[in-house]
Design an enzyme around this catalytic site. Structure first.
Site, PDB file in Angstrom:
ATOM      1  N   GLU A  96       0.936  -1.287  -0.081  1.00  0.00           N
ATOM      2  CA  GLU A  96      -0.036   0.075  -0.069  1.00  0.00           C
ATOM      3  C   GLU A  96       0.762   1.211   0.145  1.00  0.00           C
ATOM      4  OE1 GLU A  96      -2.877  -0.122   3.226  1.00  0.00           O
ATOM      5  OE2 GLU A  96      -4.322  -1.296   1.861  1.00  0.00           O
ATOM      6  N   GLU A 144      -6.606  -7.256  -0.731  1.00  0.00           N
ATOM      7  CA  GLU A 144      -7.253  -7.299   0.674  1.00  0.00           C
ATOM      8  C   GLU A 144      -8.455  -6.857   0.704  1.00  0.00           C
ATOM      9  OE1 GLU A 144      -5.106  -4.575   3.166  1.00  0.00           O
ATOM     10  OE2 GLU A 144      -3.143  -5.208   2.516  1.00  0.00           O
ATOM     11  N   TRP A 155      -9.928   0.425  12.034  1.00  0.00           N
ATOM     12  CA  TRP A 155      -9.636   1.884  11.913  1.00  0.00           C
ATOM     13  C   TRP A 155     -10.571   2.914  11.886  1.00  0.00           C
ATOM     14  CZ3 TRP A 155     -11.014   2.581   6.897  1.00  0.00           C
ATOM     15  CH2 TRP A 155     -10.993   1.709   6.211  1.00  0.00           C
ATOM     16  N   HIS A 214      -9.000  -6.268  14.116  1.00  0.00           N
ATOM     17  CA  HIS A 214      -9.470  -6.304  12.937  1.00  0.00           C
ATOM     18  C   HIS A 214      -9.484  -7.876  12.624  1.00  0.00           C
ATOM     19  CE1 HIS A 214      -9.087  -6.212   8.650  1.00  0.00           C
ATOM     20  NE2 HIS A 214      -8.897  -4.891   8.722  1.00  0.00           N
TER      21      HIS A 214
HETATM   22  C1  GAL Z   1      -4.088  -2.101   4.851  1.00  0.00           C
HETATM   23  C2  GAL Z   1      -2.996  -2.791   5.084  1.00  0.00           C
HETATM   24  C3  GAL Z   1      -2.883  -4.066   6.010  1.00  0.00           C
HETATM   25  C4  GAL Z   1      -3.993  -3.909   7.019  1.00  0.00           C
HETATM   26  C5  GAL Z   1      -5.093  -3.559   6.628  1.00  0.00           C
HETATM   27  C6  GAL Z   1      -6.225  -3.599   7.708  1.00  0.00           C
HETATM   28  O1  GAL Z   1      -4.132  -0.708   5.142  1.00  0.00           O
HETATM   29  O2  GAL Z   1      -2.360  -3.032   3.829  1.00  0.00           O
HETATM   30  O3  GAL Z   1      -1.902  -4.355   6.472  1.00  0.00           O
HETATM   31  O4  GAL Z   1      -3.409  -2.882   7.950  1.00  0.00           O
HETATM   32  O5  GAL Z   1      -5.062  -2.329   5.763  1.00  0.00           O
HETATM   33  O6  GAL Z   1      -7.559  -3.033   7.141  1.00  0.00           O
END
Ligand code: GAL
Length: 678
Positions: free
Chosen positions: A161, A318, A326, A369
């Protein structure tokens, strides 16, 4: 625009079946060895055939400058291979280890206030730091050298990312690199002074060394300086991407390289349309943000990703099985959402479906998460849903490799317009570029009309109807392209705050919307944004907020489709449409929101000859997307509602879903069916 050409499974391990890839980020370094055995057993049970490995492993791989530890990664790679699981192996450079930042604090990013962003989180490095680059590239060389011939290795996962936390760095390294970038763009200080409009507020530069990033200033920094800093920051990370990629291409020419984009919600800093050609296949991460348009936004992002990938299959790197950690409030997914979200990405061209992450962490900032294996363990709805999805994806193996089928309509997306429209010192700070584009997308979904979301620069001639919402920044070449599109029979729709400035953010004079004024056959002398407490209505009882204008019709071929019914402009045009030969150019001068836009688009689409391909009863309730391989087509039907829906009168063999006694397809709330059409 060029596009990555290599298929996802360019190098598929001999013991992994072809089809849709399925898996997750896998972080075995967070767990003792005995858990690893359990992991691979459960992965097989869930149908997992790929994982991303080593993303945050730098400190474990290189615990000190001259100490390397690969034994654990060798073991994990071997275990995965033995269990028929391919590895998308990270270059591991995403998060620098403590020894590196302690020795070289000069790699740490600096914010606009001049404050250092310290280690403790992740991605604490300057994209332009030569010291960071030197150390990171040593690691890339090591990884490439060690695992080049590993039978599990299927792709390289470059960093992670890029720009998630470090896109804007205002350090001295950034200042130096910014000046180099500006020299390459403008060649002379005169050209830069002109582009930045530095005659204003005594800002003329007489030496390149005087130029800085737009650090915290007394008031609004120069707008073109800000815009160029955004462009530069995106390009600087892309340049870093190229540095890692070049090593991987040199060391392992037969292993495709990707990096995970973040085409989603508020991620604004990276111009991915300009990045896509740098990698061998496009990957994206997507997280749903709860709200009334949550699933529309997911589809919008997947759609844009698919078109940035040039219609070719891409990799969903992902998304989440359930809640993230978050957001202000992290909402768990409802039954059916896990599969619906994944399959919407597949509908828009994803040939790989992966989650963050395999096993929910026990410690660290992401312990709340969700993962495929939650804290509760495999005896859980989340794991059962993930395993059921694995089985569904196996059924979808015939879809793998099929490309997106072009839709009859398109929405144009433009990063420069996004950046420029939402800049400070504007008529209102309430403008939301992506929300306006999303509202039009929702309108297409409400009408059951397929629409592609395409980056500006995509050939438009195959689309009967093109919506360019808030296309704020229109240079002469873009204006010409849009004129040509309309003159050759295309139907263009655009909105308030479009065509206002050129590529330097200089206003087109003579009345708004300058660059598109003649094409639209309208002229606006002054913007009239609304306060939050104000709204007006249009004929037909449409409610409008945020923005109004006194629109004058200037051309005999411009028809007024709707007028302001209340407010300062009552009786004056609000929505217009100019016919140009067989084509047309329509203008919507105010913010109507998704429902209002749906009403306006209904008429504009009919006039353009664009209609829904869905049976009348399910228009709006079901999203239709089509993938194609030669004559073979795959129709994805996604239930947008929280109620069951029955779809009759659609031919095709169900790959997902079953037909009832009268041939009808029943979709559960948030359910998905996939049909193979002849
Ligand atoms: C992305 C990241 C992951 C994890 C994920 C959580 O930003 O690539 O490592 O942190 O979010 O939602």
């Amino acid at each position: 625009m060029t596009h990555p050409a290599r298929p996802l499974w360019l190098r598929r391990p001999d013991n992994v079946a072809p089809g849709i890839a399925y898996g997750a980020d896998y972080n075995p370094e967070q767990w003792p060895r005995e858990v690893w055995r359990d992991d691979v057993r459960l992965m097989r049970e869930a149908g997992v055939n790929i994982v991303s490995l080593g993303i945050f492993s730098w400190a474990r791989l290189q615990p000190a400058e001259h100490t390397w530890r690969f034994d654990w990664l060798d073991e994990a790679m071997g275990l995965l291979y033995d269990n028929g699981i391919a590895v998308d192996l990270a270059t591991a450079t995403a998060s620098p280890p403590p020894w590196l930042t302690a020795k070289h604090p000069e790699i740490l990013p600096v914010n606009e206030r001049g404050e250092t962003l310290w280690p403790g989180g992740r991605q604490h490095w300057r994209p332009t730091s030569p010291v960071f680059r030197e150390h990171a590239l040593v690691l890339v060389e090591k990884m490439a050298g060690r695992y080049a011939d590993h039978p599990a290795l299927t792709a390289w996962h470059l960093s992670n990312e890029l720009g998630c936390h470090n896109i804007y760095d205002y350090s001295d390294d950034a200042a130096r690199a910014f000046r180099d970038w500006l020299r390459a763009r403008y060649a002379t200080l005169d050209a830069l002074n002109h582009a930045w409009g530095t005659a204003f507020w005594s800002q003329e530069y007489s030496d390149w060394a005087q130029i800085l990033p737009p650090r915290l200033a007394t008031t609004h920094p120069n707008p073109t300086q800000q815009l160029d800093f955004k462009r530069f920051s995106s390009d600087a990370l892309r340049d870093y991407l190229r540095a890692e990629r070049d090593i991987l291409h040199r060391r392992t020419p037969d292993v495709p390289v990707t990096t995970n984009f973040m085409i989603m919600g508020g991620t604004k800093g990276m111009d991915y349309a300009a990045w896509a050609a740098e990698i061998d296949f496009v990957s994206n991460d997507h997280y749903v943000e709860p709200g009334p348009q949550a699933s529309d936004e997911l589809s919008f992002s997947a759609n844009l990703t698919g078109n940035i990938a040039g219609g070719r299959p891409w990799f969903l790197m992902e998304h989440s099985t359930s809640a993230v950690n978050w957001q202000p409030v992290n909402v768990a997914k409802k039954p059916g959402e896990l599969a619906r979200d994944s399959l919407t990405h597949v509908a828009h061209g994803a040939d790989a479906v992966c989650f963050f992450q395999w096993r929910q962490s026990k410690a660290g900032a992401e312990k709340y998460h969700s993962g495929m294996v939650p804290h509760a363990g495999p005896d859980s709805d989340v794991f059962r849903s993930a395993a059921a999805l694995g089985a569904t994806l196996r059924d979808l193996a015939p879809v793998a490799g099929a490309t997106r089928e072009q839709a009859p309509a398109a929405i144009v997306f433009h990063w420069d317009s996004w950046w420029a429209a939402e800049a400070d010192s504007h008529p209102t700070d309430r403008l939301r570029y992506r929300q306006e584009a999303l509202d039009w997308y929702t309108a297409f979904l409400n009408l059951g009309i397929r629409a592609d979301v395409v980056p500006l620069g995509t050939a438009l001639d195959g689309y009967r109807l093109v919506v360019a919402p808030m296309l704020h920044m229109v240079g002469e070449p873009v204006a010409k392209e849009l004129r040509g599109y309309v003159e050759s029979g295309g139907h263009l729709v655009t909105t308030y705050f479009s065509g206002i400035v050129d590529e330097h953010d200089h206003v087109w004079l003579g009345g708004h919307p300058g660059a598109l004024r003649d094409l639209l056959g309208v002229r606006v002398e002054e913007f009239a944004p609304l306060l939050d407490t104000e709204s007006v209505t249009l004929d037909g009882d449409l409610s409008a907020t945020l923005w109004t204008e006194r629109v004058q019709v200037t051309g005999p071929d411009t028809a007024v489709l709707s007028r302001y019914a209340t407010g300062e402009h009552a009786g004056h045009p609000a929505v217009t449409r100019r016919t140009v030969g067989a084509g047309s150019a329509a203008y919507v001068s105010t913010r109507l929101g998704a429902q209002g836009v749906t009403a306006v688009l209904d008429g504009l689409a009919a006039a353009a000859g664009v209609t829904s391909e869905l049976p009348a009863g399910v228009r709006g309730g079901v999203e239709l997307t089509v993938r194609r391989r030669g004559a073979e087509r795959f129709a994805f039907l996604v239930n947008r509602t929280d109620q069951p829906v029955t779809v009759a009168d659609l031919p095709g063999e169900p790959l997902v879903g079953t037909r009832g006694p009268h041939g009808e397809l029943s979709l559960e709330a948030r359910g998905v069916a996939v049909l193979r059409l002849g």
